[in-house]
Design a protein around this motif. Structure first.
Motif, PDB file in Angstrom:
ATOM      1  N   GLU A  13     -15.042 -35.370   3.985  1.00  0.00           N
ATOM      2  CA  GLU A  13     -13.775 -36.018   4.367  1.00  0.00           C
ATOM      3  C   GLU A  13     -14.057 -37.408   4.983  1.00  0.00           C
ATOM      4  O   GLU A  13     -13.377 -38.381   4.666  1.00  0.00           O
ATOM      5  CB  GLU A  13     -13.038 -35.112   5.375  1.00  0.00           C
ATOM      6  N   ALA A  14     -15.048 -37.481   5.844  1.00  0.00           N
ATOM      7  CA  ALA A  14     -15.360 -38.762   6.505  1.00  0.00           C
ATOM      8  C   ALA A  14     -15.818 -39.798   5.482  1.00  0.00           C
ATOM      9  O   ALA A  14     -15.357 -40.946   5.492  1.00  0.00           O
ATOM     10  CB  ALA A  14     -16.444 -38.548   7.567  1.00  0.00           C
ATOM     11  N   VAL A  18     -11.039 -35.779  10.111  1.00  0.00           N
ATOM     12  CA  VAL A  18     -12.371 -35.192   9.898  1.00  0.00           C
ATOM     13  C   VAL A  18     -12.450 -33.830  10.612  1.00  0.00           C
ATOM     14  O   VAL A  18     -12.917 -32.835  10.045  1.00  0.00           O
ATOM     15  CB  VAL A  18     -13.475 -36.156  10.403  1.00  0.00           C
ATOM     16  N   HIS A  28     -18.865 -42.709  12.701  1.00  0.00           N
ATOM     17  CA  HIS A  28     -17.697 -41.849  12.865  1.00  0.00           C
ATOM     18  C   HIS A  28     -17.709 -41.087  14.194  1.00  0.00           C
ATOM     19  O   HIS A  28     -16.978 -40.117  14.352  1.00  0.00           O
ATOM     20  CB  HIS A  28     -17.595 -40.864  11.693  1.00  0.00           C
ATOM     21  N   ALA A  48     -16.560 -31.519   6.604  1.00  0.00           N
ATOM     22  CA  ALA A  48     -16.060 -32.615   7.443  1.00  0.00           C
ATOM     23  C   ALA A  48     -16.688 -33.935   6.997  1.00  0.00           C
ATOM     24  O   ALA A  48     -16.013 -34.975   6.936  1.00  0.00           O
ATOM     25  CB  ALA A  48     -16.380 -32.346   8.910  1.00  0.00           C
TER      26      ALA A  48
END
Ligand SMILES: Cc1ncc(COP(=O)(O)O)c(C=O)c1O
Length: 387
Positions: free
Chosen positions: A280-281, A50, A239, A277
């Motif tokens: 992506e997470a 991430v 996350h 990001a």
């Protein structure tokens, strides 16, 4: 000569109290050598893939505004994540917005619906930012104290509150819960949903801890009543991304469209690299919470047992990373005074239960989003203090 213009400030703002959690944490943080079980954020690092996505986005000059609702790629990834994990369906084009954390989603939503005198039902004890936002919008907080039912809202108690407040406009749910760590099974939340389905209440459901459950999988209330639910979720807890400020609100298109106006006025769009990001997470880090969950379970079990041995009764939490423990009967039941005393004398930091509304007095919140070593040290210190 300075003018004092304070009387120009809107009464709603003057009246609004901010959460005393941060203030309390700061106050006791000044005590040297304090072991803190106060924090409401993961002590883990953001997953590497991430971080790398964000670094690449910055290097690639992804430095411009995005669509105000968020990059469509991020919205799609978020909608897919919610679908895969919780079987809820949101069209990323019309039903989901990326916000600066759930905190902004809460602001946007309450600013959209709540006006002077509107009643808002809130099962308590709960996250106190809701209280401040109700105040800020001139709303009227109606607390439903769940303490007698081990901190879970029962169908009976909900029905009673609805009958007593037939004109209430909204209910705010949070599960897994901050501060109690309790959550609902699929059948329990379905029963709550069935009652709410018979009303015109806007159901705001803050499910930010949905990935941090220990045993049972999380069931979203949006699975049962999507037409009246505004669902909140985000990456802060799942996350370990509190500082990245990524939240989501999702709901029926005709409501989301209006809430999104407030979002646009508050923030235009969320930081672009943070949104990359987040994509992506959501897309490639769907199970990033699992290794953290393993650690949280170990810590939870240790803290739960340790507290029980010391006389602090507590329900074993099913989610989030908090334990809400009863102060032993022979000790000071004023949770604020008790927490100050324990911080000063035992050098252990915890949050007074009274910070979370009705049903919280006489309890303390301890966070296990800290190392096992810290938890052991805190328990040792409490033991010495009690001896
Ligand atoms: C129940 C609850 N909702 C929302 C938040 C804030 O989330 P965010 O970091 O996404 O603004 C917190 C943070 O502690 C929380 O406990």
């Amino acid at each position: 000569m300075h003018k004092n213009l304070k009387d120009k400030i809107k009464p709603d703002v003057l009246r609004t109290q901010l959460s005393n959690i941060y203030g309390f944490s700061e106050k006791i943080s000044k005590i040297p050598d304090l072991v803190k079980l106060t924090l409401g954020e993961p002590d883990f690092a953001t997953p590497k893939h991430v971080k790398q996505a964000a670094i690449a986005a910055i290097d690639d000059d992804e430095s411009h505004y995005t669509a105000t609702w968020g990059r469509i790629e991020t919205r799609k990834a978020a909608a897919d994540f919610l679908k895969n994990k919780y079987d809820v369906d949101y069209d990323p084009e019309t039903q989901l917005v990326i916000t600066n954390g759930v905190t902004e989603a809460m602001y946007d939503t309450l600013a959209t619906f709540i006006e002077e005198g509107d009643e808002v039902l809130v099962p308590t004890p709960t996250f106190s930012v809701y209280y401040s936002l109700i105040d800020l919008n001139g709303g009227k907080l109606i607390q439903i104290n769940t303490q007698p039912d081990d901190f879970l809202l029962t169908p009976e108690r909900l029905q009673k509150a609805i009958a007593e407040h037939p004109n209430a406009k909204m209910i705010i749910l949070n599960f897994p819960s901050n501060p109690t760590g309790r959550t609902y099974s699929a059948s329990e939340i379905q029963m709550i949903a069935e009652i709410l389905a018979k009303t015109d209440l806007i159901v705001v459901s803050d499910e930010i801890y949905s990935e941090l459950t220990y045993g049972q999988k999380h069931t979203s209330i949006a699975r049962f009543i999507p037409d009246q639910t505004i669902l909140f979720n985000g990456l802060s807890k799942s996350h370990a991304m509190t500082g990245w400020r990524i939240g989501i609100f999702a709901g029926p298109a005709n409501l989301v469209e209006q809430i999104a106006k407030v979002h646009e006025l508050v923030t235009t769009s969320v930081m672009t690299a943070a949104q990359v990001a987040a994509e992506e997470a959501f897309a490639n880090g769907q199970d990033d919470a699992l290794p953290m969950v393993k650690q949280y379970i170990k810590r939870r079990d240790y803290l739960h047992e340790g507290l029980e041995k010391l006389g602090f009764k507590n329900e074993l939490p099913e989610g989030a990373f908090y334990i809400f423990a009863k102060i032993p009967a022979d000790l000071n039941q004023n949770s604020y005074d008790f927490c100050i005393e324990v911080a000063e004398k035992a050098k252990v930091g915890m949050i007074p239960g009274s910070s979370f509304g009705a049903g919280g007095e006489g309890y303390v919140r301890l966070s296990y989003a800290t190392s096992l070593d810290n938890i052991k040290e805190a328990l040792n210190r409490l033991q010495k203090y009690l001896d």
